[in-house]
Motif scaffolding. Structure first.
Motif, PDB file in Angstrom:
ATOM      1  N   CYS A  65      -1.925  -7.268  -3.064  1.00 37.02           N
ATOM      2  CA  CYS A  65      -0.760  -6.382  -3.089  1.00 37.02           C
ATOM      3  C   CYS A  65      -0.515  -5.883  -4.508  1.00 37.02           C
ATOM      4  O   CYS A  65      -0.208  -4.705  -4.728  1.00 37.02           O
ATOM      5  CB  CYS A  65       0.483  -7.096  -2.570  1.00 37.02           C
ATOM      6  N   GLY A 101       0.831  -1.202   0.000  1.00 40.13           N
ATOM      7  CA  GLY A 101       0.000   0.000   0.000  1.00 40.13           C
ATOM      8  C   GLY A 101       0.864   1.250   0.000  1.00 40.13           C
ATOM      9  O   GLY A 101       0.632   2.188  -0.778  1.00 40.13           O
ATOM     10  N   ARG A 152      -2.829  -3.208  -5.121  1.00 33.36           N
ATOM     11  CA  ARG A 152      -2.464  -1.988  -4.391  1.00 33.36           C
ATOM     12  C   ARG A 152      -1.273  -1.278  -5.029  1.00 33.36           C
ATOM     13  O   ARG A 152      -1.122  -0.060  -4.899  1.00 33.36           O
ATOM     14  CB  ARG A 152      -2.118  -2.330  -2.933  1.00 33.36           C
TER      15      ARG A 152
END
Length: 805
Positions: A717, A635, A720
């Motif tokens: 992920c 993130g 993100r």
RNA sequence: GCGAGAGUGGCGGAAUGGCAGACGCGCCGGCCUUAGGAGCCGGUGCCUUCGGGCGUGCGGGUUCGAGUCCCGCCUCUCGCACCA
């Protein structure tokens, strides 16, 4: 999403992956296979372990750019379904298919990268049609045949068992004590392939675990020696024995036949008959377990006749004993007590003479210990003075010349008993005709479908339940049309599983069991993953099947599984999980508590894949914590301000090294270490990110690697980080070799083997310069304490070892 | 008995013959918090007179150097086990 929520992530991507195809058509093909499951209830912890490992291997191979075949199916015939059906009064099929659906859902939840379009069940008619077809090919070749013989019988399951299914005298499946029965049964002639099964293990060496190869070698049990014919006083027909030590023929002092062999019955004189029959009854009453006990006293009975030693005409008393096995060798032996411990034990028990013919340290007759080794031969006529190898060669040659024997190789392996007296299996496609005998069902009439369970009395009664389906059994002979009967036995499930890996290559093919072109393209399996419990059952049978198919020119290879990985078991507090112990850990519950990825990572990280994992020692929450940290990092790295951040060379280099190491460990299936390196990378990148450096490239690489272990978190992920497409379709990160070249390395300086200093030096440092620098170091001088230098070992640029005099 | 494999911190385990104990769990301390079975930071093989010493089942050996190679033991796991 502001919190790492594994369940929300699972829900999101499970949906998104619905139609995801991870194949890479056109790329080099590789077949990664997990042993298919038996559908007895839902998946358990052991499946979690096996498929975490198999999927890591498969996903890694995909990420490396291969077009990977990673299929799933079910080994769906077998006793548990039938027993469950009897217990509940239902149909084995409905129980089986319900469990398959349950397991399929669990596999999807577990995130395994299967090619779902290739699902197969061995109990589907479109599958077992070809199991029957293959049976008929073996039948045509004379490799499937029926014979009457004493067979292993499980009184609980009311069916015969193959030798391989008897473990310590008990039924492999239910644990009941196995008994012997004389029955006519179907066999595959696997013994014809014994030598090839042995020889071809050469090519598997290093690719299969040693212990599996050893187990197969032991099971096949090759023995080299000679057959020797002994005339029996008063009989016309000689009796042949097998011996591995024909060189000790002059030391034979008696002769033993297996008490339960027909030969004993035939040779026994009428005077000795009452004693013999009493003994035989006693032996029959022993269970297999009692019989196999090593510590048993030797027992036996004299049969009243004598055998004549072919080399010197000596009369040897013939005994019947149970230490000689009816179904090994010829069921008769020459006894050489001086040089065989079992014969010596017997001789001492019955006061029979002991004659040394190979010189040894001590006299076995005195010590009670036979001398089985090499030595100079004595009391052996023409063999005197020779050593073992010479004597074996000499005596074998002279026996052959006299036509009293010949060199021979025998095997412990028995033919594979494949027929079963149970319902839930593939019917044997043979019709028994009073005039034509055993008639194969024509190919175009396959499959021979099982009769509906409603028409059959499933209760085991020692004969196949199929016999109770009278309409099904009655059939015209395919050859002459006369009234005939179907064979009512079904095939052992190990027949089904001996070729399923071939079917996966073209699961919907209708012109044969498999499409030869597809099989040639995918096989052999590049990496097989499964439990060691199949070391001599499934794996030996599959190797046999492959060799038969090779001989039938149906496949162009001799071995089905190029590499094998045996995963360990999941145990709890040092003990196997079991219902009776009540220490079972429920996979589904653990997935709900910690999330799928955390459990997968836990299982992979706990130990090397072939070691057992003790659930009491692991920490799913620790694994979860790491996944959360990666998620957080992705993130942060994916956030917009990354673009303006400076790049840190040290971070890049350290990351490159970890990446390279992770790759190496993946190549060697060291998944536990690969995960550890990824954890290190996470820690490294967290620090770099917090220090304000750009890390997106490295975090992206970490994410791709993570997808081999924890596909859900990795996919999240990837998202993100702003990645396009799916993480499973990305390329395993390549390492820039430039980044692996260090401009400064740490050189360790030892004095007498102890580290006393570290020098920062260029990797290209000259040995002489390094030595000078090391000897000038203050810490080194102090450690030398004035002693002169005897010797200096320089291994530039990593190490200098200074040896004081 | 035969065969295969393995013995490394409190635990799971790392370590092409070259810095033993990577990584993680657990534990200890600190920060934060009304709270902590959350999170973050630091420490953590043993002994120590704080210089250092000792450490990979035990005993030898090879080597400048051994957890790693060789020999002999011990222990454990697995497989086979009257296979002639």
């Amino acid at each position: 999403m502001s919190e790492y929520d594994p369940h929300a992530i699972e829900e999101r991507w499970l949906k998104a992956w619905q139609d995801l195809d991870l194949r890479r058509p056109g790329a080099e093909k590789r077949y990664v296979l997990d042993m298919f499951p038996y559908p007895s209830g839902d998946l358990h912890m052991g499946h979690g372990e096996a498929f975490s490992i198999g999927d890591a291997a498969a996903r890694y191979t995909m990420l490396r750019g291969y077009d990977v075949l990673h299929p799933i199916g079910w080994d769906a015939f077998g006793l548990p379904a039938e027993n469950a059906a009897i217990k509940r009064g239902t149909d084995p099929a409905s129980w089986t298919y319900a469990n398959i659906e349950t397991q399929a859902d669990s596999f999807r939840r577990f995130g395994v990268s299967f090619d779902w379009s290739r699902r197969l069940n061995t109990c589907d008619p479109e599958y077992y049609r070809w199991t029957q077809w293959l049976f008929l090919r073996l039948f045509e070749k004379g490799l499937a045949y029926r014979k009457a013989s004493p067979v292993n019988w499980c009184p609980n399951d009311q069916t015969v068992l193959a030798n391989e299914q008897v473990v310590d005298g008990r039924c492999e499946r239910c644990g009941a004590q196995v008994t012997k029965r004389n029955l006519t049964q179907w066999y595959f002639r696997i013994t014809d392939y014994a030598q090839r099964l042995l020889d071809d293990m050469e090519s598997l060496s290093g690719q299969w675990p040693d212990r599996v190869l050893t187990m197969q070698r032991n099971w096949i049990g090759r023995s080299e020696g000679a057959y020797v014919d002994f005339d029996i006083d008063g009989y016309d027909v000689p009796v042949t024995v097998f011996t591995t030590r024909p060189d000790t023929l002059y030391g034979a002092t008696f002769f033993v036949v297996a008490a339960d062999a027909a030969l004993a019955e035939r040779l026994c004189t009428s005077e000795q008959r009452p004693a013999f029959e009493a003994y035989r009854e006693k032996v029959k009453g022993l269970s297999e377990i009692e019989r196999q006990s090593t510590e048993r006293e030797k027992t036996g009975v004299f049969l009243g006749v004598h055998a004549l030693n072919p080399v010197n005409g000596e009369r040897l008393p013939v005994w019947a004993a149970d230490y000689v096995l009816a179904d090994y060798g010829t069921g008769a032996i020459m006894a050489v007590p001086a040089h065989d411990q079992r014969d010596l034990d017997f001789a001492r028990a019955f006061g029979l003479p002991v004659r040394v013919v190979v010189e040894g340290a001590a006299d076995p007759g005195q010590t009670g210990t036979a001398t089985a080794g090499d030595g100079r031969h004595v009391n052996s006529g023409p063999l005197d003075g020779l050593d073992k190898a010479e004597a074996i060669a000499a005596v074998t040659a002279s026996l052959e010349q006299a036509q009293r024997g010949k060199g021979a190789v025998i095997f412990r392996l028995r033919d594979w008993l494949l027929s079963r007296q149970r319902y839930w299996g593939a019917p044997i496609p043979i019709v028994h005709c009073p005039s034509c005998g055993e008639v194969p069902v024509p190919d175009d009439q396959l499959p021979v479908l099982l009769p509906p369970a409603d028409d059959v009395d499933l209760l085991p009664k020692g004969e196949s339940p199929l016999g109770t389906a009278t309409d099904w059994v009655r059939v015209p002979c395919p050859r002459c049309g006369a009234a005939a009967r179907r064979d009512t036995d079904t095939m052992d499930t190990f027949v089904d599983s001996s070729w399923y890996y071939l079917r996966y290559c073209s699961p919907h093919y209708t012109d044969g069991p498999f499409d030869p072109a597809e099989v040639a393209a995918w096989m052999p399996v590049a990496q097989y993953v499964g439990g060691v419990e199949h070391a001599i059952l499934h794996l030996l049978y599959s190797r046999f099947f492959t060799k038969v198919l090779y001989d039938l020119q149906l496949v162009p290879f001799n071995e089905p599984f190029a590499a094998l990985l045996n995963q360990g078991q999941v145990i709890n507090a040092g003990k196997a999980m079991s219902k009776s112990l009540g220490n079972g850990v429920d996979l589904g519950a653990e997935l709900s508590r910690h999330g799928v990825d955390a459990i997968r990572v836990t299982l992979l990280f706990a130990s090397p894949p072939e070691e057992d994992v003790d659930w009491a020692d692991v920490s799913p929450s620790g694994a979860g914590k790491w996944l959360k940290r990666v998620w957080q990092l992705a993130g942060d790295a994916g956030a917009a301000d990354e673009a303006g951040r400076p790049v840190d060379q040290a971070t890049q280099r350290a990351a490159a090294r970890l990446l390279e190491e992770t790759t190496r460990h993946m190549d060697h299936h060291r998944f536990n270490v690969a995960v550890a390196r990824c954890m290190e990378l996470t820690n490294l990148l967290r620090k770099a990110c917090d220090a304000g450096h750009a890390v997106r490239t490295e975090v992206t690489a970490l994410t791709v690697m993570l997808s081999a272990f924890a596909p859900y978190t990795a996919e999240e992920c990837w998202d993100r980080l702003g990645g396009a497409g799916f993480v499973g379709r990305q390329a395993w990160p390549a390492v820039d070799p430039q980044l692996l070249v260090q401009d400064v390395v740490t050189c360790v300086v030892q004095v007498a083997g102890k580290v006393r200093a570290r020098l920062q030096v260029p990797p290209t440092v000259a040995e002489a310069d390094l030595q000078t620098a090391a000897l000038a170091d203050p810490a080194v001088l102090e450690a030398l304490a004035g002693r002169s230098v005897h010797k200096v070992i320089v291994r530039a640029p990593k190490l200098v070892n200074i040896v004081p005099s």
